[in-house]
Design a protein around this motif. Sequence first.
Motif, short mmCIF file in Angstrom:
data_model
loop_
_atom_site.label_atom_id
_atom_site.label_comp_id
_atom_site.label_asym_id
_atom_site.label_seq_id
_atom_site.Cartn_x
_atom_site.Cartn_y
_atom_site.Cartn_z
N ASP A 359 0.84 -1.20 0.00
CA ASP A 359 0.00 0.00 0.00
C ASP A 359 0.88 1.25 0.00
OD1 ASP A 359 -2.39 -1.46 0.09
OD2 ASP A 359 -2.24 -1.67 2.27
N ASN A 360 0.48 2.22 -0.80
CA ASN A 360 1.28 3.43 -0.97
C ASN A 360 0.91 4.47 0.08
OD1 ASN A 360 3.14 5.17 -2.19
ND2 ASN A 360 1.57 6.08 -3.51
N HIS A 361 1.30 4.18 1.32
CA HIS A 361 1.07 5.14 2.41
C HIS A 361 2.06 4.83 3.54
CE1 HIS A 361 -2.25 2.08 3.74
NE2 HIS A 361 -1.09 1.74 4.27
N LEU A 362 2.03 5.67 4.57
CA LEU A 362 2.85 5.48 5.76
C LEU A 362 2.04 4.71 6.80
CD1 LEU A 362 5.49 6.18 7.36
CD2 LEU A 362 4.26 8.19 8.21
N TYR A 363 2.62 3.64 7.32
CA TYR A 363 1.90 2.75 8.24
C TYR A 363 2.55 2.77 9.63
CZ TYR A 363 -0.20 -1.50 10.17
OH TYR A 363 -0.88 -2.40 10.97
N TRP A 364 1.71 2.86 10.65
CA TRP A 364 2.13 2.59 12.03
C TRP A 364 0.90 2.26 12.84
CZ3 TRP A 364 0.86 4.30 16.90
CH2 TRP A 364 1.69 3.89 17.94
N THR A 365 0.98 1.20 13.62
CA THR A 365 0.00 0.92 14.67
C THR A 365 0.78 0.45 15.89
OG1 THR A 365 -0.31 -1.39 13.94
CG2 THR A 365 -1.84 0.26 13.06
N ASP A 464 2.72 -8.72 11.40
CA ASP A 464 3.39 -8.45 10.13
C ASP A 464 2.60 -7.50 9.23
OD1 ASP A 464 5.76 -10.19 10.39
OD2 ASP A 464 4.29 -11.81 10.44
N ALA A 465 1.57 -6.87 9.76
CA ALA A 465 0.72 -6.00 8.94
C ALA A 465 1.51 -4.85 8.33
CB ALA A 465 -0.44 -5.46 9.78
N ALA A 466 2.53 -4.36 9.04
CA ALA A 466 3.30 -3.23 8.53
C ALA A 466 4.02 -3.56 7.23
CB ALA A 466 4.32 -2.78 9.58
N LEU A 467 4.31 -4.83 7.00
CA LEU A 467 5.05 -5.21 5.80
C LEU A 467 4.22 -5.00 4.54
CD1 LEU A 467 6.80 -8.50 7.00
CD2 LEU A 467 7.38 -6.11 7.44
N GLY A 468 2.95 -4.72 4.68
CA GLY A 468 2.10 -4.48 3.52
C GLY A 468 2.09 -3.03 3.07
N ALA A 469 2.91 -2.18 3.70
CA ALA A 469 2.96 -0.75 3.34
C ALA A 469 4.34 -0.41 2.78
CB ALA A 469 2.65 0.12 4.55
N ARG A 470 4.37 0.57 1.88
CA ARG A 470 5.65 1.00 1.31
C ARG A 470 6.46 1.83 2.28
NH1 ARG A 470 4.10 2.67 -4.99
NH2 ARG A 470 3.40 0.57 -5.60
N PHE A 484 12.71 -2.30 14.63
CA PHE A 484 13.52 -1.64 13.60
C PHE A 484 14.18 -2.63 12.65
CE2 PHE A 484 17.35 1.32 12.74
CZ PHE A 484 16.75 1.78 11.58
N HIS A 485 14.85 -3.65 13.15
CA HIS A 485 15.55 -4.59 12.27
C HIS A 485 14.58 -5.32 11.34
CE1 HIS A 485 19.44 -5.08 14.89
NE2 HIS A 485 19.16 -3.82 14.60
N LYS A 486 13.44 -5.69 11.87
CA LYS A 486 12.44 -6.38 11.07
C LYS A 486 11.94 -5.50 9.94
CE LYS A 486 7.80 -8.42 11.60
NZ LYS A 486 6.80 -8.86 12.61
N LEU A 487 11.62 -4.26 10.26
CA LEU A 487 11.14 -3.35 9.23
C LEU A 487 12.23 -3.06 8.21
CD1 LEU A 487 9.17 -0.82 11.47
CD2 LEU A 487 8.25 -2.74 10.16
N LEU A 488 13.46 -2.94 8.66
CA LEU A 488 14.58 -2.67 7.77
C LEU A 488 14.76 -3.79 6.75
CD1 LEU A 488 16.79 -0.41 7.59
CD2 LEU A 488 18.28 -1.98 8.84
N LEU A 493 10.29 1.13 3.14
CA LEU A 493 11.17 2.20 3.58
C LEU A 493 10.82 2.59 5.01
CD1 LEU A 493 13.28 4.40 3.29
CD2 LEU A 493 11.58 5.79 2.10
N VAL A 494 11.81 2.53 5.88
CA VAL A 494 11.59 2.87 7.30
C VAL A 494 11.83 4.35 7.52
CG1 VAL A 494 12.18 2.33 9.68
CG2 VAL A 494 12.40 0.56 7.91
N LEU A 495 10.86 5.03 8.10
CA LEU A 495 11.02 6.40 8.60
C LEU A 495 11.21 6.27 10.10
CD1 LEU A 495 9.64 6.81 5.79
CD2 LEU A 495 8.62 8.87 6.74
N LYS A 496 12.39 6.66 10.58
CA LYS A 496 12.79 6.36 11.95
C LYS A 496 12.94 7.62 12.78
CE LYS A 496 14.76 3.78 15.25
NZ LYS A 496 13.97 2.82 16.07
N GLN A 497 12.21 7.67 13.90
CA GLN A 497 12.36 8.76 14.86
C GLN A 497 12.83 8.18 16.19
OE1 GLN A 497 9.24 10.44 17.43
NE2 GLN A 497 9.30 12.24 16.12
N THR A 498 13.95 8.66 16.67
CA THR A 498 14.46 8.18 17.96
C THR A 498 15.38 9.22 18.57
OG1 THR A 498 15.61 6.36 19.09
CG2 THR A 498 16.46 7.03 16.93
#
Length: 590
Positions: A359-365, A464-470, A484-488, A493-498
Amino acid sequence: MASIDPFIQLSELDAVSPVIASLLALAQIIYMLPRSAKGRSALWALALISLGPYAAYTIAMRNARSMTLHSLEHPIEVLIRNAQADFNQMLERQSKTYADAVNEYQRRYEVEPPPGFEAWYEFAVANQSPIIDEFDTIYESVSPFWKLSGKEVVQIMNDAQDTADIDLWLCTFSGKTAETHCIHPRRNADRHVSDLMNRLLGDLRGVLPDVKFLVNHLDEPRVLIPRLTHPNPSAKQWFTVTDLSERPTWNAITKYCPSHVLQGENGKTSPQTEPKTEDLPLITNLSAALDLCQHPEYANMHGLFQGPPSFRLIEGRVPVLSTGAPSTMSDILIPSPAYVLEDEFLYNATFDVPWPQKDNHLYWTGSTTGAVASATNDWHHFHRQRFISLAQNLEPGRHHLYLTSPPPASAPTAGSHKPTLTTSPFLNPHNYHVFPTRIFQCSAPQPCREQASHFRAQSWQPRDAALGARLVFDLDGNGISGRFHKLLASRSLVLKQTLLREWHDDRLAPWLHYVPVSVGMAELPEVVRWLVETERGRAAARELGRAGAEWAARAVREVDVKLYVWRLVLELARLVDEGRGALAVVGESD
């Protein structure tokens, strides 16, 4: 139905559905009235109540798309190009022989490598590690304790273990059996620390020395080293412990910053930290962005500083292993067991999705971890809640920064045709799929009820729902994020805030393997818009996702975690060697 705001709906169907429903309800009411009713036809004018907001929404969507950069080079493209060049140079300068590795170690740290370094090097080469020299994170974590002798370090560790409610594990690694055992005054489960060590080092019998070390049981970091001081054994107090759980921590953990940047917990921003109005505030220097001393405004922007659920601050040179720490704290960094042992956080290609189908959006839950909401703080300022509010467009009156193409008449030559920074209250909700799935960590029911009514929540989501988003977002919770490692690895593409340093920081390049996001997130709407809505942005997102996954498969493997922990054990063994005297520390002086 007519009063539902279309600007907070996550799809075109969501936006138009209230219009259709309200028109049907209006039609039903009108046709139920007697035909002779006075003003019956005039009631159709009420349709404007729902048609008006939807028309405004449609116009805003069209105008937003027309403003998006299409032909001009985006600042993100410059950052990607520079990151690639710097990263290639770093790889090229890695040591090619053992002698090179020893020389580089001596050059960087002005001390000999620890005993056992040659075996470590041979294992790294045999396992095709692309990283040989970039272990500054270990040096920066361990070196502050070199100023103590080995006997002093051991005495401090024993004293710490005997301190009531300090919540540390004392672990012993046996070089002969390559087994690790951890003990705690009152706990039984060490959160997989011994399992991690046994998994990674269990096949190295007779290779490594015996070593003892302290491990933090809590999510939050622990150690603050006083400046310009050295423990005095005659004082019989090597360290102090202060319980700041559910209380503000900013003043405590920034107390040794230079005085000109200390602003206290009112979070006032010094002039040099004000956002630049002429540029999109992208992170161009990650170290500076993570430096708490340069950013007093962070005091009211992150839950760790406002009301962490557990925070027992150790002030003194106590060597404690933690999974993450901010810039001002001196925990020794160890990889989280989640990255190796816990199924929830491990990447499985079976559940991944090819890029065209993502899916062409930013995902987080996720959960509202990060701080405890209470009557003495404002949960609106916690980092996770701020992100959810932004992505769900729940901040009326907030203006977002966007880059637009200037009119051709204002740029008569190609060289002067540059993007223009503008502001707009519009945020395209279609670009985000962001929901809290668990609202908790409240000292009383009221703050949780307020959040439940403020946010649009979802029920539990598959892991694993996040893996369905770009685009996937990753940010701190109470401590580091184990995702983080899983998403990477997922090619999303991971957008990372820390604000927390971790073991892998030396080997991951921002703007090449992931996109760093500032604590303030002022740049996020434009970053997401460009990556989602433009052809060049989508191509860049795909390439960065691919680069992150391929590099993770080369340099963030389990064997790479093993190499880090192995080298850390060598350094810890030298640290607690009771025959060692105090060592000088590069770049630090009393």
